[in-house]
Design an enzyme around this catalytic site. Sequence first.
Site, short mmCIF file in Angstrom:
data_model
loop_
_atom_site.label_atom_id
_atom_site.label_comp_id
_atom_site.label_asym_id
_atom_site.label_seq_id
_atom_site.Cartn_x
_atom_site.Cartn_y
_atom_site.Cartn_z
N ARG A 157 13.89 -19.12 24.23
CA ARG A 157 13.49 -20.20 25.04
C ARG A 157 15.18 -21.01 24.92
O ARG A 157 15.25 -21.31 25.80
CB ARG A 157 12.52 -21.42 24.35
CG ARG A 157 11.36 -20.67 24.43
CD ARG A 157 10.47 -22.40 23.63
NE ARG A 157 10.89 -23.23 24.28
CZ ARG A 157 10.47 -23.99 25.29
NH1 ARG A 157 9.65 -23.29 26.18
NH2 ARG A 157 10.48 -24.89 26.04
N GLU A 216 0.14 -8.32 -0.97
CA GLU A 216 0.54 -9.43 -1.43
C GLU A 216 2.10 -10.19 -1.22
O GLU A 216 2.47 -10.50 -1.98
CB GLU A 216 -0.13 -8.86 -3.47
CG GLU A 216 -1.52 -8.68 -3.53
CD GLU A 216 -2.55 -10.14 -3.05
OE1 GLU A 216 -1.87 -11.25 -3.60
OE2 GLU A 216 -3.45 -9.89 -2.24
N ASP A 223 12.84 -30.64 25.48
CA ASP A 223 11.60 -29.72 24.59
C ASP A 223 12.00 -31.39 23.10
O ASP A 223 13.00 -31.58 23.13
CB ASP A 223 11.62 -28.90 23.41
CG ASP A 223 11.62 -27.80 25.21
OD1 ASP A 223 11.36 -27.17 25.90
OD2 ASP A 223 11.99 -26.68 24.75
N PRO A 254 5.64 -16.83 3.35
CA PRO A 254 4.94 -17.82 2.99
C PRO A 254 6.08 -18.48 1.90
O PRO A 254 5.66 -19.71 1.66
CB PRO A 254 3.65 -17.72 2.23
CG PRO A 254 3.03 -16.21 2.48
CD PRO A 254 4.01 -15.38 3.51
N1 ADE Z 1 3.36 -13.80 6.59
C1 ADE Z 1 2.35 -14.79 5.49
N2 ADE Z 1 1.97 -16.15 5.82
C2 ADE Z 1 3.22 -16.01 6.65
C3 ADE Z 1 3.41 -17.39 6.11
N3 ADE Z 1 3.53 -18.62 6.26
N4 ADE Z 1 4.72 -17.47 7.38
C4 ADE Z 1 5.90 -16.42 7.66
N5 ADE Z 1 5.21 -15.52 7.31
C5 ADE Z 1 3.96 -14.91 6.78
#
Ligand code: ADE
Length: 228
Positions: free
Chosen positions: A154, A116, A169, A89
């Site tokens: 794709r 984590e 697309d 993330p």
């Molecule tokens: N792992 C946990 N959340 C994630 C996300 N939003 N994008 C990529 N990998 C992740």
Amino acid sequence: MRFDVLTLFPEMFPGYLGQSLLKRAIDADLVAVHLHNIRDWAHDRHQSVDDRPFGGGPGMVLKVEPVVEAVEAVEKQVDSGGHLVMLTPQGKRLDQPTVESLADYSQLTLLCGRYEGFDERVRTILQPEEISVGDYVLNGGEVAAMNIIDAVVRLIPGVLGDAESPIQDSFSGENRHRLEFSQYTRPREYRGFKVPEVLLTGNHEEIAAWRQQESTDRTRQRREDLIE
Ligand code: ADE
């Protein structure tokens, strides 16, 4: 194109890979997906891949040694022209231009985290491209890796039939800054809701103009941010 997925949960993938477009692409040898269990590179007899964070705090951190050694082992198996992606993330948010840039590699190693996150030295040593699939937290990188595979595949020539061309697309080519127009198929009327008359006329110019307008209106209403 070859994908190598490094994960603690390789069992999550066969269902997804065994269906529809992915299955077709794999059967046609246009795509190969190799799954690797990071646990196979654990150092101790308990096969530990995670440990408590130094400094305290909740959760567990993925250990540096199994992850780095798993990636190095995979890199030995593949020719040059490959690229390492860490799903996290904290990465750059995935969009169509990034998908296009990933599709230029002949091989992608997709490194999926859990818990984590990774010991920071994984990043320091391996210098991956870090990608997030959106501003929300998943339980791990696996669904994000499938997301990348799905979007990249794709774009591989031959994967989509002509009729499914990715050029149409949303977010690609001429449509980079617009959403797709609305589509209808039979029946012409359902519960009193009718298909727009113009689509039944056979007048290609009028249909194209209507679709263009639909697409513009829709983008303005829903995704003002796409309009430059
Ligand atoms: N792992 C946990 N959340 C994630 C996300 N939003 N994008 C990529 N990998 C992740």
